[in-house]
Write an enzyme that holds these catalytic residues in place. Sequence first.
Site, PDB file in Angstrom:
ATOM      1  N   LYS A   1     -27.927   5.997 -30.446  1.00  0.00           N
ATOM      2  CA  LYS A   1     -28.366   5.449 -29.167  1.00  0.00           C
ATOM      3  C   LYS A   1     -27.496   5.942 -28.003  1.00  0.00           C
ATOM      4  O   LYS A   1     -27.923   5.904 -26.854  1.00  0.00           O
ATOM      5  CB  LYS A   1     -28.459   3.940 -29.247  1.00  0.00           C
ATOM      6  CG  LYS A   1     -29.579   3.557 -30.217  1.00  0.00           C
ATOM      7  CD  LYS A   1     -29.919   2.124 -30.239  1.00  0.00           C
ATOM      8  CE  LYS A   1     -31.117   1.866 -31.131  1.00  0.00           C
ATOM      9  NZ  LYS A   1     -30.851   2.193 -32.564  1.00  0.00           N
TER      10      LYS A   1
HETATM   11  C1  LIG Z   1     -31.793   2.255 -33.482  1.00  0.00           C
HETATM   12  C2  LIG Z   1     -31.457   2.923 -34.724  1.00  0.00           C
HETATM   13  C3  LIG Z   1     -32.458   3.441 -35.563  1.00  0.00           C
HETATM   14  C4  LIG Z   1     -33.926   3.277 -35.263  1.00  0.00           C
HETATM   15  O1  LIG Z   1     -34.322   4.049 -34.152  1.00  0.00           O
HETATM   16  P1  LIG Z   1     -35.689   3.697 -33.399  1.00  0.00           P
HETATM   17  O2  LIG Z   1     -35.717   4.614 -32.238  1.00  0.00           O
HETATM   18  O3  LIG Z   1     -35.552   2.253 -32.969  1.00  0.00           O
HETATM   19  O4  LIG Z   1     -36.793   3.887 -34.346  1.00  0.00           O
HETATM   20  C5  LIG Z   1     -32.064   4.108 -36.707  1.00  0.00           C
HETATM   21  N1  LIG Z   1     -30.767   4.234 -37.044  1.00  0.00           N
HETATM   22  C6  LIG Z   1     -29.778   3.744 -36.258  1.00  0.00           C
HETATM   23  C7  LIG Z   1     -28.383   3.906 -36.696  1.00  0.00           C
HETATM   24  C8  LIG Z   1     -30.087   3.089 -35.077  1.00  0.00           C
HETATM   25  O5  LIG Z   1     -29.104   2.619 -34.327  1.00  0.00           O
END
Ligand SMILES: *Cc1c(COP(=O)(O)O)cnc(C)c1O
Length: 524
Positions: A128
């Site tokens: 993120k």
């Molecule tokens: C948020 C997240 C996901 C999922 O991603 P999306 O865009 O919500 O589908 C997968 N792995 C990690 C480590 C995350 O922080």
Amino acid sequence: MNPADDRTSRNGEESGMEVWYSSTRNGRIRIKASEAILKGLSEDGGLFVPDHIPELEKSFQELAGMSYQETAYEVMKLYLTDFTKEELENCIASAYDSKFDTEEIAPLAYADGAYFLELFHGSTIAFKDMALSILPHLMITSAKKNKVKNEIVILTATSGDTGKAALAGFAGVKGTKIIVFYPKDGVSPIQERQMVTQKEENTYVVGIRGNFDDAQTGVKKIFADKELEERMNSQGYQFSSANSINIGRLVPQIVYYVYAYARLLGKEAIAEGDKINVVVPTGNFGNILAAFYAKNMGVPIGRLICASNENKVLYDFFRTGEYDRNREFVLTSSPSMDILISSNLERLIYRIAGNDPEKTADFMKALSGEGRYGITGEMREMLGDFYGGYASEEETAETIRELQKKTGYVVDTHTAVAACVYRKYVEETKDRTLSVIASTASPFKFTRSVMNAIASAIAPAIAPADAGKYDAMTDFELVDELAALAGKEVPEAIQEIRTAPVVHDHICEKDEMRRTVEEFLGLE
Ligand SMILES: *Cc1c(COP(=O)(O)O)cnc(C)c1O
């Protein structure tokens, strides 16, 4: 004058192709990128979508010679057409700098027949950061462009990683406050510690007694509250969202798929035009949607492999055409994917419904009412590029252990879900197209699950002596253990929270979220 040299001309003017944003639930809305970034979510509850998906202007040969930052500019300028070149370049330079511990920003690592696209080299060691390190800059720039005087209040529900990444992005950013709600018992100890130690006065962190969907539903309700909005406005505040529904989150995520393809070409792992598959560990459907946009921009992506954990609502959706959230919510070792309502799927639904806001609104109404909807056969036919798979808790642990044993490469639980689904995909389809697995978190963020998996706690028959071996160790002791095992240094993001004091200890019930926000802001 050559418009390309005019640093104040808008990107849309330069390419002659302005992109406008409308709502997935209301086709009459037509706003600019900067307005969509400020608003986050449309007033009708819909998500902002571009009126067309732009095509890449540069060839992959050209892109192969570009840095991550240059690639980011090439991709983002096509969507954020009301930003000037200078504005966008400044945002990119402020985001993708030494906060990342590798110059490549998103390096590729080869292990066991596939490339892992490591998206965890930012300040909170999860993917993120890729979007949340740039979103605050896009947002303040958008506020300036739209002459917004109000202070912007970021309201976020998190299943763990978004919270810290958003806090890190917005902490200390003038003209903003950030309030993060997380499920009190639904995140890892390290994730929680990362959040509750967040410094800077403009940050607020609250644990709620409920799960992620409760937190997300609560935040959506607050956003939709007109009366609150008016009171906020009269006291100099307005809400915005840092959740992955914001177009300012989605667009930066398209970049790394373009970059990964160009890098593979640069390394001669593929030839120009060769297809790749991408495998994405999925929760809210933001990351994989970005891959879908990248494909539609011209990146030769074959299959989009959507990997779920035991909360396999998306797997069922791709297999049956029915989205049904009426099921038990499972707490897994990949908590950032413990989601039953994948918000960003709405953008895909909108598209396969022929960009029809009325149809999309009907589906979403059914989802919030009965908790389910079924798409038409015609719509299902448009999902041929997607493959849904899932991994159980045992399979996830086994994947971590096997990969480590075979190659020495250690992945986190989320990435392991993807690696496992990838293996199942190959077994089922025999499709051996070179694949890129989105590696979404550092194993250091989910140390206990990772170390337990490696110690075979879940399969004690294989190594009975190791089972339960880590139970007596603290998470931070495990961090050192993992560092030794993987032959890697402990990331700075973990080092710093070892000693940082806890500064946020607010807990609330799920129906008290609004009141909590009012208290923090001192609203009357
Ligand atoms: C948020 C997240 C996901 C999922 O991603 P999306 O865009 O919500 O589908 C997968 N792995 C990690 C480590 C995350 O922080």
